[in-house]
Scaffold this active site. Structure first.
Site, PDB file in Angstrom:
ATOM      1  N   LYS A 105     105.361  26.372-106.312  1.00 60.90           N
ATOM      2  CA  LYS A 105     104.248  26.963-105.581  1.00 60.90           C
ATOM      3  C   LYS A 105     104.615  27.039-104.098  1.00 60.90           C
ATOM      4  O   LYS A 105     104.882  26.022-103.459  1.00 60.90           O
ATOM      5  CB  LYS A 105     102.971  26.144-105.749  1.00 60.90           C
ATOM      6  CG  LYS A 105     101.797  26.732-104.975  1.00 60.90           C
ATOM      7  CD  LYS A 105     100.665  25.728-104.826  1.00 60.90           C
ATOM      8  CE  LYS A 105      99.698  26.210-103.745  1.00 60.90           C
ATOM      9  NZ  LYS A 105      98.709  25.191-103.380  1.00 60.90           N
ATOM     10  N   GLY A 166      90.671  22.343 -98.516  1.00 61.37           N
ATOM     11  CA  GLY A 166      89.924  21.111 -98.304  1.00 61.37           C
ATOM     12  C   GLY A 166      88.537  21.277 -97.739  1.00 61.37           C
ATOM     13  O   GLY A 166      87.852  20.286 -97.456  1.00 61.37           O
ATOM     14  N   ALA A 192      92.350  26.738-103.343  1.00 61.31           N
ATOM     15  CA  ALA A 192      91.788  26.209-102.092  1.00 61.31           C
ATOM     16  C   ALA A 192      90.329  26.585-101.897  1.00 61.31           C
ATOM     17  O   ALA A 192      89.917  27.722-102.174  1.00 61.31           O
ATOM     18  CB  ALA A 192      92.582  26.669-100.867  1.00 61.31           C
ATOM     19  N   ASN A 214      92.440  20.290-105.599  1.00 64.52           N
ATOM     20  CA  ASN A 214      92.832  18.904-105.387  1.00 64.52           C
ATOM     21  C   ASN A 214      91.681  18.122-104.742  1.00 64.52           C
ATOM     22  O   ASN A 214      91.079  17.239-105.341  1.00 64.52           O
ATOM     23  CB  ASN A 214      94.094  18.837-104.536  1.00 64.52           C
ATOM     24  CG  ASN A 214      94.656  17.437-104.403  1.00 64.52           C
ATOM     25  OD1 ASN A 214      95.703  17.229-103.802  1.00 64.52           O
ATOM     26  ND2 ASN A 214      94.009  16.429-104.961  1.00 64.52           N
ATOM     27  N   THR A 215      91.337  18.504-103.512  1.00 65.28           N
ATOM     28  CA  THR A 215      90.339  17.745-102.761  1.00 65.28           C
ATOM     29  C   THR A 215      88.993  17.683-103.465  1.00 65.28           C
ATOM     30  O   THR A 215      88.306  16.651-103.417  1.00 65.28           O
ATOM     31  CB  THR A 215      90.153  18.354-101.353  1.00 65.28           C
ATOM     32  OG1 THR A 215      91.431  18.501-100.732  1.00 65.28           O
ATOM     33  CG2 THR A 215      89.290  17.461-100.482  1.00 65.28           C
TER      34      THR A 215
END
Length: 262
Positions: A105, A166, A192, A214-215
């Site tokens: 990525k 995030g 994102a 992720n976050t």
């Protein structure tokens, strides 16, 4: 169901087929144990690894592979923290030497405040990596023109941001995302900005092939429960997209037929 290779509803990138359309990161958790539990709850098969931040090669230190089995999960090395094409290319070449990873990525960031993609450097890095034999999944802006250029270069998946990394703001430009989906011949994954389950469902309802986050999971009060919620949201959004939503109307339309009323 999230995806089923046997039924034909699967996520495919660079010739590889995956049942899960949810991709998750491995950073920001309190420890590797929580990382493992969250990933298991998510049902993800692909996990992103920040090559610059996570130990993947030094056996003298705690290693991600001790908790996330690389035989069970597909590791997707990424270039988080890179701000130039040169740094990104160098990072992924080192990752390939360390672990043999070819599916990667790419992300090249513009500044530390917004972590917005630096498009010019991203295009240059993609060109070099593809020439070097990498299968490149690429993080980019939600600009359809840029997305098309990256696809034409040979990127195997386009990953437009939903909103800033995030931020948890959700998908800010659904029309742009939909335009990218409609024009692309390779998988499109929102990458994102997802904050909660409804954001993931919206991405899938727009026709995206998957969602990477992720976050949203790691920073939740209960990451394990949120991972499970995201798994279900991606499944629900995918099913809703395949089912085809009803048309929107200006006026009411009774659920029950009016004919034959007493």
């Amino acid at each position: 169901m999230n995806g089923d290779v046997k039924s034909g509803d699967f996520f495919e990138v660079a010739g590889r087929r995956f049942s899960s359309r949810l991709l998750v990161g491995t950073g920001k958790y309190k420890d590797f144990t929580e990382t493992r539990e969250a990933i298991e709850a998510s049902g993800a098969e692909i996990v992103t690894v920040a090559v610059r931040r996570v130990n993947i090669s030094d056996p003298k230190q705690p290693m991600l592979a001790d908790y996330i089995d690389p035989k069970k999960y597909t590791y997707l090395p990424n270039t988080a923290g890179c701000y130039t094409a040169q740094d990104a290319v160098r990072t992924l070449r080192l990752a390939r030497e360390a672990g043999g990873w070819n599916l990667v990525k790419l992300e090249v960031l513009g500044d530390q405040k917004t972590l917005y993609p630096e498009v010019t450097e991203t295009l240059e890095a993609a060109k070099l990596l593809i020439k070097d034999g990498f299968d490149v999944m690429v993080y980019t802006s939600d600009d359809p023109i840029v997305a098309k250029k990256l696809e034409d270069l040979g990127c195997c998946a386009i990953m437009p941001l939903g909103s800033l990394i995030g931020s948890g703001l959700g998908i800010q430009s659904p029309v742009n995302i939909r335009l990218i989906v409609e024009q692309s011949r390779v998988p499109v994954l929102v990458d994102a900005g997802v904050g909660t389950a409804s954001d993931a469902a919206i991405a899938m309802e727009l026709g995206c092939d998957g969602v990477l986050m992720n976050t949203a999971i790691a920073a939740a009060k209960d990451p394990i429960k949120m991972a499970r919620a995201m798994k279900l949201a991606v499944e629900a959004g995918r099913l809703a997209y395949l089912a085809g939503r009803m048309p929107k109307k200006l006026y009411a339309d009774p659920s029950s037929p009016l004919a034959g009323l007493i």
